[in-house]
Scaffold this active site. Structure first.
Site, mmCIF file in Angstrom:
data_model
loop_
_atom_site.group_PDB
_atom_site.id
_atom_site.type_symbol
_atom_site.label_atom_id
_atom_site.label_comp_id
_atom_site.label_asym_id
_atom_site.label_seq_id
_atom_site.Cartn_x
_atom_site.Cartn_y
_atom_site.Cartn_z
ATOM 1 N N SER A 165 1.182 -1.201 -0.028
ATOM 2 C CA SER A 165 0.393 -0.583 -0.081
ATOM 3 C C SER A 165 0.686 1.375 0.217
ATOM 4 O O SER A 165 1.684 0.927 0.357
ATOM 5 C CB SER A 165 -0.487 -0.067 1.406
ATOM 6 O OG SER A 165 -1.008 0.985 1.308
ATOM 7 N N TYR A 182 -2.593 -1.226 10.062
ATOM 8 C CA TYR A 182 -2.303 -1.339 8.619
ATOM 9 C C TYR A 182 -0.928 -0.990 7.630
ATOM 10 O O TYR A 182 -0.234 -1.566 7.500
ATOM 11 C CB TYR A 182 -3.365 -0.982 8.430
ATOM 12 C CG TYR A 182 -3.595 -0.596 7.007
ATOM 13 C CD1 TYR A 182 -3.732 -2.011 5.530
ATOM 14 C CD2 TYR A 182 -3.487 0.138 5.771
ATOM 15 C CE1 TYR A 182 -4.360 -2.149 4.776
ATOM 16 C CE2 TYR A 182 -3.234 -0.252 4.332
ATOM 17 C CZ TYR A 182 -4.043 -1.044 3.887
ATOM 18 O OH TYR A 182 -3.917 -1.274 2.521
#
Length: 291
Positions: A165, A182
């Site tokens: 990401s 995350y």
């Protein structure tokens, strides 16, 4: 010399995946399903779709197998498994081995996120996100390495693709919906990919990460609405839009085909350049589940 320089080996097949076998974790929806569709439409002969829910895998496989432009005999195959556990990874391997003894492409896409303010961020949530987004990726690659090596060569290495990401390359979502685990997990998996690229390169396996920005999906729409909505975010993007399925399809086919055979250890952002905007914060809108 000029004549030799313009000669390219079989350019018409440069982006072809003819006859390749692919495994896609987290492949029943979102970016994983986009990638699975791309693999099949680029010529792959078998694409294994796995996620925790068997019904979701079966539904995705039915849609994939209904595509009108597949190669003769090409098919998607449902292999449900929970890759967050070692038993689940081993079950996935066993199911795949019932159909093939080699894998050409492993797309480690399964992942999860959790959004909550810093002061009350649960230890259990942080641990689960790290386990699925980092440890499970490592275990899946490790377990599938013998199948990846089977048909690989210097000129045609097997490919491992990892969904990371842009949040792992900068600052992710902060505040009330802070995604600290995350962001940390995606930074970790990018660096894991670099290490594995060097480790596995001599075994004729390349390892690369893709780093999506915002891709509207069922799982990202809630976060999109909290930060002003998809339209507002799209207008602020340097390219004037958010990500779409074809953006994922293009990058995974490139990396998995002969066109990307000498790319190894990279982390490629697919976000329209948003991560370079001053003061921008971002969070991948990929097909990740909140635990």
């Amino acid at each position: 010399m000029a004549a030799a320089d313009v000669q390219l080996q079989d350019f018409s097949s440069l982006f072809s995946l003819k006859g390749k076998v692919a495994v896609v974790t987290g492949g029943s929806r979102g970016l994983g399903l986009n990638a699975a569709s791309a693999f099949l439409q680029a010529g792959a002969s078998m694409v294994f779709i796995t996620s925790r829910k068997a019904a979701a895998c079966d539904e995705a496989v039915a849609a994939l197998n209904a595509l009108p432009n597949l190669a003769p005999g090409a098919r998607a195959i449902s292999v449900p498994a929970d890759s967050s556990t070692m038993a689940g990874v081993e079950s996935l391997l066993a199911q795949v081995k019932k159909h093939t003894d080699n894998v050409d492409i492993l797309f480690a896409n399964a992942g999860a996120t959790w959004g909550q303010e810093f002061d009350n961020h649960p230890d259990s949530a942080f641990a689960k996100v790290m386990d699925l987004n980092v440890k499970a990726v490592f275990n899946t690659i490790r377990v599938f390495a013998p199948l990846l090596e089977k048909g690989a060569s210097v000129q045609d290495p097997a490919r491992v693709l990892i969904t990371a990401s842009v949040a792992g390359r900068g600052v992710g979502t902060l505040g009330k919906q802070g995604t600290y685990g995350y962001s940390a997990s995606k930074a970790a998996v990018i660096h894991l990919g670099r290490n594995l690229a060097v480790e596995l390169g001599p075994r004729h396996i390349s390892v690369n990460s893709i780093c999506p920005g915002f891709f509207p999906s069922k799982m990202s729409n809630g976060l999109l609405s909290m930060i002003g909505g998809a339209d507002k975010l799209a207008k602020s993007n340097p390219m004037g839009r958010l990500g779409q399925g074809e953006d994922i399809a293009g990058i995974v086919v490139y990396l998995a085909s002969r066109a990307g055979s000498h790319v190894n250890g990279e982390a490629i952002a697919i976000d329209g350049g948003a991560m370079w905007q001053s003061g921008e914060v971002f969070q991948a809108g990929e097909s990740q589940s909140k635990l």
